[in-house]
Structures are given as structure tokens and as C-alpha cells.
Scaffold this motif. Structure first.
Motif, PDB file in Angstrom:
ATOM      1  N   ALA A 163     -25.224  -7.605  16.635  1.00 52.21           N
ATOM      2  CA  ALA A 163     -25.620  -8.114  17.951  1.00 52.21           C
ATOM      3  C   ALA A 163     -25.575  -7.002  18.996  1.00 52.21           C
ATOM      4  O   ALA A 163     -24.750  -6.097  18.937  1.00 52.21           O
ATOM      5  N   VAL A 164     -26.512  -7.072  19.949  1.00 52.28           N
ATOM      6  CA  VAL A 164     -26.580  -6.126  21.058  1.00 52.28           C
ATOM      7  C   VAL A 164     -26.162  -6.880  22.318  1.00 52.28           C
ATOM      8  O   VAL A 164     -26.618  -7.992  22.573  1.00 52.28           O
ATOM      9  N   THR A 165     -25.282  -6.269  23.136  1.00 51.57           N
ATOM     10  CA  THR A 165     -24.797  -6.904  24.356  1.00 51.57           C
ATOM     11  C   THR A 165     -25.274  -6.113  25.572  1.00 51.57           C
ATOM     12  O   THR A 165     -25.183  -4.893  25.606  1.00 51.57           O
ATOM     13  N   ALA A 166     -25.793  -6.824  26.554  1.00 54.55           N
ATOM     14  CA  ALA A 166     -26.223  -6.206  27.816  1.00 54.55           C
ATOM     15  C   ALA A 166     -25.422  -6.828  28.946  1.00 54.55           C
ATOM     16  O   ALA A 166     -25.052  -8.004  28.892  1.00 54.55           O
ATOM     17  N   THR A 167     -25.138  -6.026  29.981  1.00 55.04           N
ATOM     18  CA  THR A 167     -24.400  -6.511  31.142  1.00 55.04           C
ATOM     19  C   THR A 167     -25.351  -6.623  32.330  1.00 55.04           C
ATOM     20  O   THR A 167     -26.114  -5.697  32.612  1.00 55.04           O
ATOM     21  N   SER A 180     -21.556 -12.466  32.967  1.00 55.79           N
ATOM     22  CA  SER A 180     -22.542 -11.432  33.310  1.00 55.79           C
ATOM     23  C   SER A 180     -22.960 -10.611  32.094  1.00 55.79           C
ATOM     24  O   SER A 180     -23.488  -9.523  32.227  1.00 55.79           O
ATOM     25  N   THR A 181     -22.716 -11.140  30.892  1.00 56.66           N
ATOM     26  CA  THR A 181     -23.163 -10.435  29.684  1.00 56.66           C
ATOM     27  C   THR A 181     -24.122 -11.311  28.886  1.00 56.66           C
ATOM     28  O   THR A 181     -24.011 -12.532  28.874  1.00 56.66           O
ATOM     29  N   VAL A 182     -25.075 -10.647  28.255  1.00 55.79           N
ATOM     30  CA  VAL A 182     -26.055 -11.319  27.413  1.00 55.79           C
ATOM     31  C   VAL A 182     -25.973 -10.671  26.035  1.00 55.79           C
ATOM     32  O   VAL A 182     -26.025  -9.449  25.923  1.00 55.79           O
ATOM     33  N   THR A 183     -25.814 -11.496  25.014  1.00 59.35           N
ATOM     34  CA  THR A 183     -25.740 -10.978  23.642  1.00 59.35           C
ATOM     35  C   THR A 183     -26.954 -11.472  22.862  1.00 59.35           C
ATOM     36  O   THR A 183     -27.293 -12.648  22.904  1.00 59.35           O
ATOM     37  N   ARG A 184     -27.595 -10.533  22.157  1.00 58.62           N
ATOM     38  CA  ARG A 184     -28.794 -10.850  21.383  1.00 58.62           C
ATOM     39  C   ARG A 184     -28.680 -10.248  19.983  1.00 58.62           C
ATOM     40  O   ARG A 184     -28.066  -9.211  19.786  1.00 58.62           O
ATOM     41  N   THR A 185     -29.360 -10.896  19.072  1.00 59.79           N
ATOM     42  CA  THR A 185     -29.469 -10.387  17.707  1.00 59.79           C
ATOM     43  C   THR A 185     -30.949 -10.262  17.383  1.00 59.79           C
ATOM     44  O   THR A 185     -31.739 -11.163  17.689  1.00 59.79           O
ATOM     45  N   CYS A 186     -31.324  -9.123  16.767  1.00 54.21           N
ATOM     46  CA  CYS A 186     -32.715  -8.930  16.374  1.00 54.21           C
ATOM     47  C   CYS A 186     -32.966  -9.795  15.134  1.00 54.21           C
ATOM     48  O   CYS A 186     -32.307  -9.657  14.106  1.00 54.21           O
ATOM     49  N   GLN A 187     -33.919 -10.681  15.246  1.00 53.09           N
ATOM     50  CA  GLN A 187     -34.225 -11.585  14.149  1.00 53.09           C
ATOM     51  C   GLN A 187     -35.256 -10.961  13.197  1.00 53.09           C
ATOM     52  O   GLN A 187     -35.879  -9.954  13.513  1.00 53.09           O
ATOM     53  N   ASP A 205     -38.174 -11.831  12.426  1.00 51.68           N
ATOM     54  CA  ASP A 205     -39.552 -11.768  12.930  1.00 51.68           C
ATOM     55  C   ASP A 205     -39.729 -10.720  14.039  1.00 51.68           C
ATOM     56  O   ASP A 205     -40.793 -10.589  14.638  1.00 51.68           O
ATOM     57  N   GLY A 206     -38.633  -9.974  14.371  1.00 53.34           N
ATOM     58  CA  GLY A 206     -38.722  -8.903  15.362  1.00 53.34           C
ATOM     59  C   GLY A 206     -38.445  -9.349  16.782  1.00 53.34           C
ATOM     60  O   GLY A 206     -38.507  -8.534  17.710  1.00 53.34           O
ATOM     61  N   THR A 207     -38.128 -10.614  16.987  1.00 54.03           N
ATOM     62  CA  THR A 207     -37.782 -11.092  18.325  1.00 54.03           C
ATOM     63  C   THR A 207     -36.268 -11.199  18.453  1.00 54.03           C
ATOM     64  O   THR A 207     -35.553 -11.269  17.447  1.00 54.03           O
ATOM     65  N   PHE A 208     -35.811 -11.196  19.696  1.00 52.94           N
ATOM     66  CA  PHE A 208     -34.374 -11.344  19.924  1.00 52.94           C
ATOM     67  C   PHE A 208     -34.010 -12.817  20.003  1.00 52.94           C
ATOM     68  O   PHE A 208     -34.793 -13.650  20.455  1.00 52.94           O
ATOM     69  N   SER A 209     -32.806 -13.130  19.566  1.00 54.66           N
ATOM     70  CA  SER A 209     -32.303 -14.500  19.649  1.00 54.66           C
ATOM     71  C   SER A 209     -31.973 -14.834  21.106  1.00 54.66           C
ATOM     72  O   SER A 209     -31.759 -13.942  21.920  1.00 54.66           O
ATOM     73  N   GLY A 210     -31.924 -16.121  21.410  1.00 48.39           N
ATOM     74  CA  GLY A 210     -31.508 -16.569  22.743  1.00 48.39           C
ATOM     75  C   GLY A 210     -32.597 -16.438  23.784  1.00 48.39           C
ATOM     76  O   GLY A 210     -33.573 -15.722  23.614  1.00 48.39           O
ATOM     77  N   SER A 211     -32.399 -17.164  24.904  1.00 50.53           N
ATOM     78  CA  SER A 211     -33.393 -17.122  25.972  1.00 50.53           C
ATOM     79  C   SER A 211     -32.763 -16.972  27.358  1.00 50.53           C
ATOM     80  O   SER A 211     -33.484 -16.843  28.342  1.00 50.53           O
ATOM     81  N   ASP A 212     -31.422 -16.999  27.421  1.00 53.82           N
ATOM     82  CA  ASP A 212     -30.804 -16.864  28.733  1.00 53.82           C
ATOM     83  C   ASP A 212     -31.007 -15.452  29.270  1.00 53.82           C
ATOM     84  O   ASP A 212     -31.090 -14.490  28.514  1.00 53.82           O
ATOM     85  N   GLN A 213     -31.149 -15.355  30.595  1.00 56.19           N
ATOM     86  CA  GLN A 213     -31.451 -14.079  31.239  1.00 56.19           C
ATOM     87  C   GLN A 213     -30.533 -13.862  32.437  1.00 56.19           C
ATOM     88  O   GLN A 213     -29.944 -14.794  32.967  1.00 56.19           O
ATOM     89  N   CYS A 214     -30.465 -12.601  32.859  1.00 53.12           N
ATOM     90  CA  CYS A 214     -29.733 -12.276  34.085  1.00 53.12           C
ATOM     91  C   CYS A 214     -30.591 -12.732  35.262  1.00 53.12           C
ATOM     92  O   CYS A 214     -31.779 -12.417  35.325  1.00 53.12           O
ATOM     93  N   GLN A 215     -29.979 -13.494  36.166  1.00 50.96           N
ATOM     94  CA  GLN A 215     -30.686 -13.978  37.354  1.00 50.96           C
ATOM     95  C   GLN A 215     -29.817 -13.725  38.583  1.00 50.96           C
ATOM     96  O   GLN A 215     -28.583 -13.606  38.488  1.00 50.96           O
ATOM     97  N   ALA A 216     -30.463 -13.645  39.736  1.00 53.48           N
ATOM     98  CA  ALA A 216     -29.745 -13.423  40.989  1.00 53.48           C
ATOM     99  C   ALA A 216     -28.745 -14.552  41.224  1.00 53.48           C
ATOM    100  O   ALA A 216     -29.067 -15.725  41.021  1.00 53.48           O
ATOM    101  N   ASN A 217     -27.519 -14.188  41.654  1.00 50.47           N
ATOM    102  CA  ASN A 217     -26.499 -15.187  41.963  1.00 50.47           C
ATOM    103  C   ASN A 217     -26.840 -15.910  43.264  1.00 50.47           C
ATOM    104  O   ASN A 217     -27.450 -15.334  44.165  1.00 50.47           O
TER     105      ASN A 217
END
Length: 181
Positions: free
Chosen positions: A9-13, A27-34, A36-48
């Protein structure tokens, strides 16, 4: 984010002022490369979302927004100090305040307070306009010297005095062939 299928899994802050879903918590987003070449999950960083703010004596009765939002605040008539409230990364808007114009001054639309013109006054604070000094009628005279903060006070001229000018001057003693009852 970049990764190959099968990588861990790859984690972004999220940047400061942003969080997952914009709720100000995680404030962290964790994704796994599936496969089919797409990342898992759909949640995104958004303005508070910023805490709601208010600015007394203005159009800013309920200021809302998210990180980076600018809201123009206009002070009410009789007040000065308008400006732009910006939602900061700390979740609050910067402070804008509207101060009342002092006696002898006026303001409309939140612009800086300005002096009343000659012959006008504004008593008290928070004035949107200046008012013409009262003109005493014939037979009355001013008992004070009106200025930018005080109106004319008129009273009947005493016996032996007159004011035929009908203005803001005081009564004067009768002279020569004039008399007053």
C-alpha cells in the motif's frame, strides 16, 4: 501516486488545511495498486470547513467556507473597517472588525469615516449621515456654538435683545431705534 500491481500500500498525506473528505480529521490516504492498474479507494483530500464566523455591524452575519475561501465583508452604514475574511489552514477566518464612526463623523458602505462638512453635525457614534444645524427662527438666538458634534440650541431672545437673521447666531442687544418687548 505511482505504484506497480502487487506493491504494498502507498500512503499520501493531505496538505495542511485539507483532510480526507474535508472533515478535518484523518489527513492520510492509503491506496493499493490493483491488478487492473487502478488504485483502490475513492476518498480524496478536500479543503477543511472553517468554523462559522460573524462580524458585528456588517453583512457578515454568518461567514462560512473551506480552506482558502475569501468572503468580502462590508461594514454597515456608520461603521468602518470592511475587508476580506479568508478561511485559513487552521480552520478559522481571519478577524475583520467594524468600528463605529466617532461623533462628528459619518460613513456609508463601510468606507473610512469622514468629517461632517461645515454647518452639519453628527451626535453620538455610528452615524451614516450628518445633519444640518438647526436654524433659529426670528426672535430666537443660539445659546451655544454648534460644531460637528453638537446641534444648535435655540431660545427666545431676552427683553432688550433681538435676532432677525433667522440663523444660528446669538441674540444681540437692540441698538439705535430698535427695541424688543
Amino acid at each position: 501516486l505511482t505504484a506497480d500491481s502487487g506493491d504494498p500500500a502507498v500512503t499520501a498525506t493531505c496538505d495542511t488545511g485539507y483532510s480526507v473528505g474535508g472533515l478535518g480529521q484523518d489527513s492520510t490516504v492509503t491506496r493499493t495498486c490493483q491488478v487492473d492498474g487502478t488504485f483502490s479507494g475513492s476518498d480524496q483530500c478536500q479543503a477543511n470547513t472553517c468554523a462559522t464566523a460573524t462580524v458585528a455591524n456588517s453583512n457578515g452575519t454568518s461567514i462560512t467556507g473551506t480552506t482558502g475561501t475569501d468572503v468580502v465583508v462590508t461594514c454597515s452604514n456608520g461603521y468602518e473597517g470592511s475587508g476580506t475574511a479568508t478561511c485559513g489552514t487552521n480552520g478559522t477566518f481571519n478577524t475583520i472588525s467594524c468600528s463605529p464612526c466617532a461623533a462628528g463623523k459619518k460613513s456609508t458602505g463601510g468606507v473610512a469615516c469622514s468629517d461632517c462638512a461645515g454647518g452639519k453635525f453628527a451626535a453620538g457614534t455610528g452615524n451614516a449621515t450628518c445633519t444640518d444645524h438647526t436654524t433659529c427662527v426670528a426672535g430666537q438666538g443660539a445659546t451655544n456654538t454648534p460644531d460637528a458634534t453638537t446641534n444648535t440650541t435655540c431660545a427666545l431672545c431676552p427683553a432688550g435683545a433681538v435676532n432677525n437673521a433667522g440663523d444660528t447666531t446669538a441674540c444681540s442687544a437692540c441698538t439705535g431705534s430698535t427695541y424688543a418687548k
